[in-house]
Design a protein around this motif. Structure first.
Motif, PDB file in Angstrom:
ATOM      1  N   ASP A  20      35.961  36.536  57.842  1.00 46.03           N
ATOM      2  CA  ASP A  20      34.816  36.038  56.972  1.00 46.03           C
ATOM      3  C   ASP A  20      34.461  34.745  57.361  1.00 46.03           C
ATOM      4  N   ASP A  62      32.825  41.399  43.381  1.00 44.56           N
ATOM      5  CA  ASP A  62      32.124  42.639  43.808  1.00 44.56           C
ATOM      6  C   ASP A  62      31.649  43.371  42.945  1.00 44.56           C
ATOM      7  N   GLY A  82      42.135  42.114  44.594  1.00 41.13           N
ATOM      8  CA  GLY A  82      42.141  42.719  45.800  1.00 41.13           C
ATOM      9  C   GLY A  82      42.947  42.019  46.770  1.00 41.13           C
ATOM     10  N   ASP A  84      38.094  47.621  46.685  1.00 43.47           N
ATOM     11  CA  ASP A  84      39.051  47.130  48.048  1.00 43.47           C
ATOM     12  C   ASP A  84      40.353  47.630  48.073  1.00 43.47           C
TER      13      ASP A  84
HETATM   14  N1  LIG Z   1      35.548  40.672  54.289  1.00 50.27           N
HETATM   15  C1  LIG Z   1      35.916  40.685  53.205  1.00 50.27           C
HETATM   16  O1  LIG Z   1      37.054  40.943  52.904  1.00 50.27           O
HETATM   17  C2  LIG Z   1      35.185  40.548  51.769  1.00 50.27           C
HETATM   18  C3  LIG Z   1      36.005  40.543  50.551  1.00 50.27           C
HETATM   19  N2  LIG Z   1      35.330  40.622  49.428  1.00 50.27           N
HETATM   20  C4  LIG Z   1      36.425  40.675  48.085  1.00 50.27           C
HETATM   21  O2  LIG Z   1      37.149  39.665  48.163  1.00 50.27           O
HETATM   22  C5  LIG Z   1      38.493  40.012  47.654  1.00 50.27           C
HETATM   23  C6  LIG Z   1      39.419  39.123  47.873  1.00 50.27           C
HETATM   24  O3  LIG Z   1      38.902  37.904  46.845  1.00 50.27           O
HETATM   25  P1  LIG Z   1      39.725  36.654  46.521  1.00 50.27           P
HETATM   26  O4  LIG Z   1      40.295  35.986  48.007  1.00 50.27           O
HETATM   27  O5  LIG Z   1      39.024  35.860  45.772  1.00 50.27           O
HETATM   28  O6  LIG Z   1      41.100  37.222  45.904  1.00 50.27           O
HETATM   29  P2  LIG Z   1      41.046  38.304  44.844  1.00 50.27           P
HETATM   30  O7  LIG Z   1      39.657  38.343  44.056  1.00 50.27           O
HETATM   31  O8  LIG Z   1      41.789  39.636  45.083  1.00 50.27           O
HETATM   32  O9  LIG Z   1      42.306  37.712  43.641  1.00 50.27           O
HETATM   33  C7  LIG Z   1      42.532  36.152  43.426  1.00 50.27           C
HETATM   34  C8  LIG Z   1      42.100  36.063  41.760  1.00 50.27           C
HETATM   35  O10 LIG Z   1      43.254  36.598  41.101  1.00 50.27           O
HETATM   36  C9  LIG Z   1      44.214  35.855  40.839  1.00 50.27           C
HETATM   37  N3  LIG Z   1      45.627  36.415  41.101  1.00 50.27           N
HETATM   38  C10 LIG Z   1      46.155  36.389  42.276  1.00 50.27           C
HETATM   39  N4  LIG Z   1      47.426  36.966  42.231  1.00 50.27           N
HETATM   40  C11 LIG Z   1      47.522  37.363  40.953  1.00 50.27           C
HETATM   41  C12 LIG Z   1      48.381  38.156  40.168  1.00 50.27           C
HETATM   42  N5  LIG Z   1      49.563  38.435  40.853  1.00 50.27           N
HETATM   43  N6  LIG Z   1      48.415  38.625  39.028  1.00 50.27           N
HETATM   44  C13 LIG Z   1      47.345  38.150  38.454  1.00 50.27           C
HETATM   45  N7  LIG Z   1      46.318  37.315  38.864  1.00 50.27           N
HETATM   46  C14 LIG Z   1      46.249  36.971  40.197  1.00 50.27           C
HETATM   47  C15 LIG Z   1      43.878  34.521  41.317  1.00 50.27           C
HETATM   48  O11 LIG Z   1      44.135  33.598  40.414  1.00 50.27           O
HETATM   49  C16 LIG Z   1      42.543  34.681  41.577  1.00 50.27           C
HETATM   50  O12 LIG Z   1      41.963  34.467  40.209  1.00 50.27           O
HETATM   51  C17 LIG Z   1      38.589  41.281  48.556  1.00 50.27           C
HETATM   52  O13 LIG Z   1      39.629  42.323  47.775  1.00 50.27           O
HETATM   53  C18 LIG Z   1      37.339  42.027  48.343  1.00 50.27           C
HETATM   54  O14 LIG Z   1      37.329  42.601  47.267  1.00 50.27           O
HETATM   55  C19 LIG Z   1      34.143  40.772  49.294  1.00 50.27           C
HETATM   56  O15 LIG Z   1      33.622  39.800  48.199  1.00 50.27           O
HETATM   57  C20 LIG Z   1      33.499  40.075  50.495  1.00 50.27           C
HETATM   58  C21 LIG Z   1      33.755  40.580  51.738  1.00 50.27           C
END
Ligand SMILES: NC(=O)C1=CN([C@@H]2O[C@H](COP(=O)(O)OP(=O)(O)OC[C@H]3O[C@@H](n4cnc5c(N)ncnc54)[C@H](O)[C@@H]3O)[C@@H](O)[C@H]2O)[C@@H](O)CC1
Ligand SMILES: [K+]
Length: 475
Positions: free
Chosen positions: A5, A52, A118, A147
């Motif tokens: 990314d 997303d 995700g 995802d």
């Molecule tokens: N190149 C890529 O991989 C891309 C990924 N994208 C998306 O970005 C996601 C990853 O986003 P993030 O890094 O923001 O992480 P996530 O959105 O997967 O999760 C992070 C969020 O979840 C909370 N959290 C973490 N562990 C938890 C648990 N055990 N219980 C409850 N809440 C929890 C965190 O506080 C944070 O708010 C991917 O899964 C995908 O869907 C897309 O937006 C863009 C491109």
């Protein structure tokens, strides 16, 4: 993915654009799985996984959509997800924030989109995600996961107790190992260019800088060089300090101790041998002591800068490689000997064009067009090869990366010595392939940051190597 990314962003494709493509892919899959009259619940977490689905909502005007945000909008953890929430607030009805999971109730949708967690999940499912996951699993609706199903580890596939049972998954860019055996996975192309994976970039530096691979703290570099030449070992030692080594030693012949020691207070210069023989080059009888010192301190050795090609020196370098079992960068005059020696050492070879040919690699200018041959050479030699050229090619015999960081001015003498020193410093805290990739990028980026045309001098790189390592100033 974080590396890819970040490298994609450095190539001009920011994460916000990737999210737009991800959301669009989710919306397309929702339309495939539902009829126009169907109702869809988008259950969004506070990270980019949720983001997303917030994007997808904008593409689902032709469906009856309810968007649930698990938490207050101000608790959204990324600015691109928050921007998409705010856009929805302006244009959409049917959006709800669920501050307390007890308040969460699906109103019997036909499809639930699970966009809670995700690849950013850490640890067991916490509230409200855990309760909401149970509610989703209890609902009659079919479930489309964004995802990865929430609660499932994208790499291992390990599923938390309350992980979401998804009927369908839309994942992005490539299939994640953790969902490889899910019966219905759609891998959506979200426009990440192949270059973002092939080219070493600031994303690789960031992962390393973040202690991407703990191998202990900043190490000690032990340069074994000097003889006919005096600048090369000093440049390698200095560059390794610039790249974070705690200490840099230069072991050199008695005859060049004064000039090398004179270059810099930062270097600890040690004449090898008793000096009695006064040899002006490395000879075999000095090798056991050099091996002993390097192994006793777990130093990363740089073997080669300025050694010269005296027959006794070649014998000594061969003997060092045969006896040394630590980690070393082999550069310059010592490189040609590597194929002749069985060694237990972990080596990173840093050949220029003629040295690569001498090692049995392709004698070409455009290394990028010959990566298979270089990969096979690395496999034959059993070591990581960082082949230097206008574009560097780094390979461990299996993986191949390219690096185009750098400027034409880098053809000046000494930049190979600084590269060797940078790689040595990184080998103290990263695996060989990773250290070679990042070393190639940092040395080249350091030249770019000097922003010189011709007239670049290798000594100047020592000022910008630290900036390049901070991943600083990347566009
Ligand atoms: N190149 C890529 O991989 C891309 C990924 N994208 C998306 O970005 C996601 C990853 O986003 P993030 O890094 O923001 O992480 P996530 O959105 O997967 O999760 C992070 C969020 O979840 C909370 N959290 C973490 N562990 C938890 C648990 N055990 N219980 C409850 N809440 C929890 C965190 O506080 C944070 O708010 C991917 O899964 C995908 O869907 C897309 O937006 C863009 C491109
Ligand atoms: K998910």
């Amino acid at each position: 993915m974080a590396t890819v990314d970040h490298n994609a962003a450095a190539l001009g494709i920011p994460l916000r654009v990737l999210m737009e493509s991800s959301g669009n892919a989710v919306a397309r899959r929702v339309q495939e799985l539902t009829d126009p009259a169907d109702s869809v619940a988008l259950v969004c977490g506070r990270g980019n996984n949720g983001g997303d689905a917030l994007v997808a909502a904008r593409f689902l005007d032709d469906r009856e959509v309810t968007v649930y945000l698990l938490g207050r909008p101000e608790s959204i953890t990324t600015d691109i997800a928050r921007a998409n929430w705010e856009a929805l607030e302006q244009v959409e009805s049917g959006i709800r924030t669920v501050a307390d999971s007890r308040a969460f109730a699906l109103d019997d949708p036909d499809l639930v989109v699970d966009a809670m967690l995700g690849t950013g999940i850490t640890g067991d499912l916490r509230e409200p995600e855990a309760s909401v996951a149970r509610a989703i699993n209890d609902a009659a609706a079919s479930v489309l996961a964004v995802d990865v199903p929430s609660g499932v580890d994208a790499d291992s596939g390990a599923a938390e107790a309350d992980s979401v049972g998804a009927d369908h998954v839309v994942t992005f860019h490539d299939l994640k190992p953790g969902i490889a055996d899910h019966p219905d996975v759609t891998v959506a192309d979200i426009g990440i260019p192949a270059a973002a994976e092939e080219l070493v970039g600031p994303g690789d530096v960031e992962v390393l800088g973040a202690g991407g691979s703990q191998k202990g703290e900043s190490g000690r570099t032990y340069v074994i060089g000097g003889g006919p030449y005096t600048g090369a070992p000093a440049l390698a030692g200095g560059a390794s300090l610039s790249a974070g080594a705690d200490l840099a030693f230069v072991a050199c012949p008695e005859s060049v101790f004064d000039p090398i020691a004179g270059y810099s207070e930062d270097l600890i210069v040690q004449p090898y041998g008793d000096g009695a023989d006064g040899a002006d080059h490395l000879t075999p009888e000095q090798v056991p002591d050099l091996v002993d010192v390097a192994e006793r301190h777990d130093d990363v050795v740089v073997l080669g800068p300025g050694l010269g090609r005296h027959p006794e020196t070649e014998a000594a370098a061969r003997q060092f490689l045969a006896e040394f079992s630590g980690t070393a960068v082999v550069d310059a005059d010592a490189l040609a000997l590597v194929p002749e020696v069985e060694t237990d050492a972990t080596l990173v070879l840093t050949p220029n064009r003629s040295e690569l040919a001498e090692l049995g690699g392709p004698d070409v200018d455009d290394l990028a067009a010959h990566t298979d041959e270089i990969r096979d050479l690395a496999a034959d030699l059993g070591h990581t090869v960082l082949a230097k050229g206008p574009h560097d090619v780094i390979t461990d015999g299996e993986r191949v990366r390219r690096c185009r960081a750098g400027t034409p001015g880098m053809t000046v003498g000494g930049t190979g010595d600084t590269l060797a020193g940078v790689v040595a410093a990184l080998l103290a805290r990263a695996e060989p392939f990773e250290a070679a990739c990042v070393g190639s990028y940092v040395n080249g980026r350091a030249a770019e940051l000097l922003d010189r045309g011709a007239g670049l001098r290798a000594t100047e790189l020592q000022e910008t190597i630290p900036v390049a390592l901070q991943g600083g100033d990347d566009e």
